[in-house]
Design an enzyme around this catalytic site. Structure first.
Site, mmCIF file in Angstrom:
data_model
loop_
_atom_site.group_PDB
_atom_site.id
_atom_site.type_symbol
_atom_site.label_atom_id
_atom_site.label_comp_id
_atom_site.label_asym_id
_atom_site.label_seq_id
_atom_site.Cartn_x
_atom_site.Cartn_y
_atom_site.Cartn_z
ATOM 1 N N GLU A 113 -0.497 -32.266 -17.128
ATOM 2 C CA GLU A 113 0.457 -32.303 -16.078
ATOM 3 C C GLU A 113 1.034 -31.218 -15.580
ATOM 4 O OE1 GLU A 113 3.243 -35.521 -16.960
ATOM 5 O OE2 GLU A 113 1.563 -37.121 -17.535
ATOM 6 N N GLU A 123 -3.109 -40.753 -21.047
ATOM 7 C CA GLU A 123 -1.638 -41.333 -21.401
ATOM 8 C C GLU A 123 -1.534 -42.477 -20.455
ATOM 9 O OE1 GLU A 123 1.553 -38.708 -21.361
ATOM 10 O OE2 GLU A 123 0.454 -37.110 -22.179
#
Ligand code: BGP
Length: 479
Positions: A163, A372
């Site tokens: 991320e 995720e």
């Protein structure tokens, strides 16, 4: 429902070293920037114990096997591998991950390994200037080379930086903005250095790991326009650009988009791109996109003279405490009346998963793996000694359904890794916000009250969602 997943589709779970391992001062590991960030902010708790996966990984892998997992995505802690500025490799750090990888392989579970998930060693921050300095690039290169050489014979799926988009969008929250005076401008220099590190990892993986595949891990939140008002559509596009598309474009094409070059020009921003940089980035061809996707956002037009508002995430778990951001002239985020919200004000929107997969496939034509997706909740043992988590079970089931639809739409997806297998430390809420298929019997208060992990039971209790996932995987969903 008859989900159709391709042969060999990976059904797994996901974690990150600093959130699950504990043992932060053991066997030569030195502090990471995120340890300090965790300790400084309430209701953060420090990560010295968390799920104590470091000592109990064999028990955790046995439970993964019982659940039927075929993949496990975890990260390597940089300060366990290279604990100090002399660059010496820590044999105990190598031994820990060797043990985990071998345990997984023996259980028939494919390891998917993240190289960087927020735990830069403090020595890199203090002695090299962290992500702000190009000196981080050779240090990162040495670290990832060490990982590829030590584990590349058995680990074939690698992830570069987790991320990056969220780290740049929420620098203060994730510890990246420390020491930066003009975040508005200088975050683009940091972003560029991260892109160079990503490129170094991709190029080295291809050079050193026989049959190795590697990709980036954008956090992807689809953005819907609030209405069919044309200005809202542009606002949704702006939000998409500034929170995720800018990053995905760079990973896919090895260069910044004309949109971003234009934005820099208009704002007098110099991201410090040097000769040869773009060539390095272009050479780094990702094999896939690893996608973290939990929710959606909704955008509306924000006029240029609107009052700016920061994104104040809900850090308490009391519904309704989130403040949506307003970026004058670009977009404002707002509440979506068509979806439910978690206690932390995250949209519960499984359709967002199909949207994300369709969008990313249409734009980039790279195979994808979900790294995720999960449901954060307040949880405790009920009087029958079990942990009932119907909301998580429904959320995971509905997301898998939407992935099945995306695959029917023609999207190439090769795995799903739910966040997370055991409860672990939430980025912002310690053990108060839980995501696991397996309950860890401890609270932040219990962890804070002791310095000795052996005094904590940390009993593993499979939740209802564990048994649901187990039967889903066993039901032949992979037909
Ligand atoms: C992702 C991070 C994870 C994890 C997850 C849940 O963005 O990659 O590390 O923490 O979000 O977030 P939180 O723990 O804040 O609920």
């Amino acid at each position: 429902w008859n989900p159709r997943f391709p042969e060999g589709f990976l059904f797994g779970a996901s974690s990150a070293a600093w959130q699950v391992e504990g043992a932060t001062t053991e066997d030569g590991r030195t502090p990471a920037i995120i340890d300090l960030n965790s300790q400084k902010k309430a209701p953060f708790v420090d990560n010295k114990f968390t799920a104590d996966h470091y000592h109990r990984y064999a028990e955790d892998v046995a439970l993964m096997k019982e659940c039927g997992l075929t993949s496990y995505r975890f990260s390597i802690a940089w300060p366990r591998i290279i604990p100090a500025a002399d660059g010496a490799v820590n044999p105990d750090g190598i031994a820990f991950y060797n043990g985990l990888i071998d345990e997984l392989l023996a259980a028939g579970i494919t390891p998917i390994v993240t190289l960087y998930h927020y735990d830069m060693p403090v020595w890199v921050e203090e002695e090299l200037g962290g992500w702000r300095s190009r000196d981080v690039i050779p240090a990162f290169e040495h670290y990832v080379r060490t990982c590829f050489e030590a584990f590349g014979d058995r680990v074939k799926y690698w992830l570069s930086i987790n991320e990056q988009n969220m780290q740049i969008c929420y620098g203060d929250w994730l510890g990246v903005s420390k020491g930066v005076e003009d975040w508005f401008r200088d975050k683009w220099k940091i972003n560029h250095i991260m892109n160079l590190c990503h490129a170094v990892a991709v190029n080295l993986c291809h050079e050193l790991v026989a049959g190795g595949k590697i990709g980036p891990v954008p956090g992807y939140v689809p953005i819907y326009p609030e209405t069919c008002r044309p200005e809202d559509q542009i606002a949704a596009m702006n939000a998409e650009e500034f929170t995720e598309k800018i990053w995905c474009d760079t990973y896919a094409y090895g260069d910044y988009s004309p949109f971003l070059y234009n934005y820099w020009r208009n704002h007098g921003i110099d991201p410090d791109i040097r000769p040869g940089d773009i060539e390095t980035m272009k050479r780094a061809k990702s094999d896939f996109l690893a996608v973290n996707c939990y929710r959606s956002n909704t955008a509306r037009h924000a006029p240029a003279d609107a009052e700016a508002q920061d994104y104040l995430l809900n850090a308490s778990g009391n519904k309704g405490e989130l403040t949506f951001p307003v970026v004058p002239g670009q977009y404002a985020l707002t509440r979506n009346p068509y979806v439910e919200y978690t206690d932390w004000d995250w949209e519960i929107d499984p359709v967002a998963m199909r949207y994300a997969l369709r969008y990313l496939w249409d734009h980039y034509r790279l195979p994808m793996v979900i790294t995720e997706n999960g449901f954060g909740a307040h949880e405790s043992k009920s009087s029958d000694g079990k942990v009932h988590d119907p909301q998580r079970l429904n959320y995971i089931r509905d997301n898998l359904y939407q992935i099945g639809l995306a695959i029917e739409d023609g999207v190439e997806v090769f795995g799903y890794n739910a966040w997370t297998f055991t409860d672990l430390l939430s980025t912002g809420n310690g053990m108060a916000k839980r995501y696991g298929f397996v309950f860890i019997d401890t609270t932040d208060e219990e962890q804070k009250a002791t310095d000795d992990v052996s005094t904590l039971a940390l009993t593993r209790i499979p939740k209802d969602s564990f048994y649901w996932y187990q039967s889903f995987i066993a039901s032949g969903a992979t037909q």
